[in-house]
Design a protein around this motif. Structure first.
Motif, short mmCIF file in Angstrom:
data_model
loop_
_atom_site.label_atom_id
_atom_site.label_comp_id
_atom_site.label_asym_id
_atom_site.label_seq_id
_atom_site.Cartn_x
_atom_site.Cartn_y
_atom_site.Cartn_z
N PHE A 121 0.98 -1.50 -0.13
CA PHE A 121 0.07 0.16 -0.17
C PHE A 121 0.73 1.22 -0.24
CE2 PHE A 121 -4.51 -0.99 0.95
CZ PHE A 121 -4.77 -3.14 1.04
N ARG A 122 0.02 1.99 -0.13
CA ARG A 122 0.87 3.86 0.13
C ARG A 122 0.12 5.15 0.99
NH1 ARG A 122 2.03 4.77 -6.87
NH2 ARG A 122 -0.33 5.51 -7.03
N GLN A 123 0.46 5.60 0.80
CA GLN A 123 -0.08 7.25 1.48
C GLN A 123 1.26 8.20 0.64
OE1 GLN A 123 -0.83 7.05 5.24
NE2 GLN A 123 -2.14 8.63 5.14
N ALA A 124 0.49 9.24 0.85
CA ALA A 124 0.70 10.28 -0.08
C ALA A 124 0.54 11.75 1.18
CB ALA A 124 0.29 11.03 -1.31
N GLU A 183 -3.96 3.82 0.05
CA GLU A 183 -4.34 3.14 -1.16
C GLU A 183 -3.33 2.38 -1.85
OE1 GLU A 183 -4.13 5.42 -4.45
OE2 GLU A 183 -2.22 5.35 -4.78
N LEU A 184 -4.16 0.61 -2.37
CA LEU A 184 -3.76 -0.24 -2.23
C LEU A 184 -2.80 0.13 -3.46
CD1 LEU A 184 -5.64 -4.11 -2.60
CD2 LEU A 184 -4.62 -2.63 -4.70
N VAL A 185 -1.24 -0.81 -3.58
CA VAL A 185 -0.49 -0.34 -4.82
C VAL A 185 -0.79 -2.08 -5.41
CG1 VAL A 185 1.70 -0.14 -5.60
CG2 VAL A 185 0.52 0.79 -3.53
N ALA A 186 -0.11 -2.86 -5.04
CA ALA A 186 -0.50 -4.50 -5.12
C ALA A 186 -0.80 -5.45 -4.04
CB ALA A 186 1.26 -4.43 -6.18
N THR A 189 4.80 9.11 -5.53
CA THR A 189 5.97 9.87 -4.41
C THR A 189 4.77 9.33 -2.98
OG1 THR A 189 6.75 11.44 -5.78
CG2 THR A 189 6.40 11.69 -2.55
N ALA A 190 4.84 8.80 -2.58
CA ALA A 190 4.34 8.32 -1.20
C ALA A 190 5.78 7.52 0.14
CB ALA A 190 3.06 7.44 -1.17
N VAL A 191 4.79 6.98 0.81
CA VAL A 191 5.43 6.00 2.31
C VAL A 191 4.45 5.17 1.43
CG1 VAL A 191 5.50 5.34 3.90
CG2 VAL A 191 5.94 7.82 3.60
N TYR A 192 6.06 3.86 1.22
CA TYR A 192 5.12 2.56 0.51
C TYR A 192 5.14 1.66 2.29
CZ TYR A 192 5.13 4.29 -3.91
OH TYR A 192 4.69 4.73 -5.22
N TYR A 193 3.61 1.03 2.47
CA TYR A 193 4.12 0.21 3.35
C TYR A 193 3.68 -1.47 3.41
CZ TYR A 193 3.28 4.08 6.09
OH TYR A 193 3.34 5.40 6.96
N CYS A 194 4.61 -2.09 3.68
CA CYS A 194 4.21 -3.81 2.92
C CYS A 194 2.89 -3.68 4.26
CB CYS A 194 5.53 -4.17 2.96
SG CYS A 194 6.96 -4.73 4.49
N HIS A 195 2.32 -4.72 4.00
CA HIS A 195 0.66 -5.48 4.47
C HIS A 195 0.97 -6.78 4.05
CE1 HIS A 195 -3.48 -6.49 4.26
NE2 HIS A 195 -3.28 -5.53 5.20
N TYR A 196 -0.20 -7.52 5.13
CA TYR A 196 0.11 -9.18 5.64
C TYR A 196 -1.34 -8.70 6.32
CZ TYR A 196 0.44 -13.68 7.19
OH TYR A 196 0.14 -15.13 7.24
N ARG A 197 -1.68 -9.70 5.87
CA ARG A 197 -3.48 -9.97 6.44
C ARG A 197 -3.53 -11.55 6.22
NH1 ARG A 197 -9.76 -7.82 5.04
NH2 ARG A 197 -8.86 -6.19 6.33
N ILE A 198 -4.04 -11.84 7.82
CA ILE A 198 -4.74 -13.15 8.40
C ILE A 198 -5.88 -13.59 7.88
CG2 ILE A 198 -4.01 -15.17 9.88
CD1 ILE A 198 -1.89 -14.22 11.28
N THR A 231 8.40 2.81 4.17
CA THR A 231 9.40 3.57 3.28
C THR A 231 9.37 4.69 2.37
OG1 THR A 231 11.84 2.48 2.11
CG2 THR A 231 9.43 1.10 1.49
N GLN A 232 9.86 5.61 2.51
CA GLN A 232 9.90 6.92 1.43
C GLN A 232 9.94 6.30 0.31
OE1 GLN A 232 8.51 9.73 2.61
NE2 GLN A 232 8.47 9.92 0.07
N VAL A 233 9.13 6.62 -0.67
CA VAL A 233 9.90 7.07 -2.02
C VAL A 233 9.37 8.06 -3.19
CG1 VAL A 233 8.98 5.89 -4.43
CG2 VAL A 233 9.37 4.87 -2.57
N THR A 234 10.16 9.29 -3.34
CA THR A 234 9.76 10.06 -3.76
C THR A 234 10.66 10.17 -5.38
OG1 THR A 234 10.91 11.07 -1.85
CG2 THR A 234 10.80 12.81 -3.46
N VAL A 235 9.47 10.77 -6.35
CA VAL A 235 10.15 10.82 -7.50
C VAL A 235 10.47 12.14 -8.13
CG1 VAL A 235 9.37 10.14 -10.10
CG2 VAL A 235 8.89 8.68 -7.84
N SER A 236 11.08 12.21 -8.72
CA SER A 236 11.25 14.18 -9.14
C SER A 236 11.01 14.17 -10.36
CB SER A 236 12.38 14.41 -8.55
OG SER A 236 13.71 13.78 -9.00
N SER A 237 10.82 15.37 -10.88
CA SER A 237 10.46 15.77 -11.95
C SER A 237 11.37 16.08 -13.02
CB SER A 237 8.92 16.76 -11.84
OG SER A 237 9.82 17.93 -11.14
#
Length: 117
Positions: free
Chosen positions: A37-40, A46-49, A90-99, A111-117
């Protein structure tokens, strides 16, 4: 005890690539959900994959064709390969696990991902 540890974020130029990793402990791949997931800033998470509980993959429309989720059973790790990155990724990306059995969610530290233009 489930623990998720992400790595691989950083700063990249538009059009570049990054690979995120989520090293997990205390999990079972089979029958559960795992992914990213990621959060800007100012936006909801929001779900990513993800891998669904039946092993199929699901992607957000905004990343379809650019991002790929994969996993390594031997290493208890899943990955997010991100290509053709855009500033809007660009967002903070979170790994997620659901039982699934207990409807319980676990999150990595982000973990922060920053994409510069």
């Amino acid at each position: 005890q489930v623990q998720l540890v992400e790595s691989g974020g950083g700063l990249v130029q538009s059009g570049g690539s990054l690979r995120l990793s989520c090293a997990a402990s205390g999990i079972m791949f089979s029958g559960n959900v795992m992914g990213w997931f990621r959060q800007a800033p100012g936006k909801e998470r929001e779900l990513v994959a993800i891998y669904t509980n039946v092993g199929t993959t699901k992607y957000a429309d905004s990343v379809q064709g650019r991002f790929t989720i994969s996993r390594d059973y031997a290493k208890n790790t899943w990955y997010l390969q991100m290509n053709s990155l855009k500033p809007e990724d660009t967002a903070v990306y979170y790994c997620h696990y659901r039982i699934i059995l207990y409807s319980r969610d676990y999150w990595g530290q982000g973990t922060q991902v920053t994409v510069s233009s």
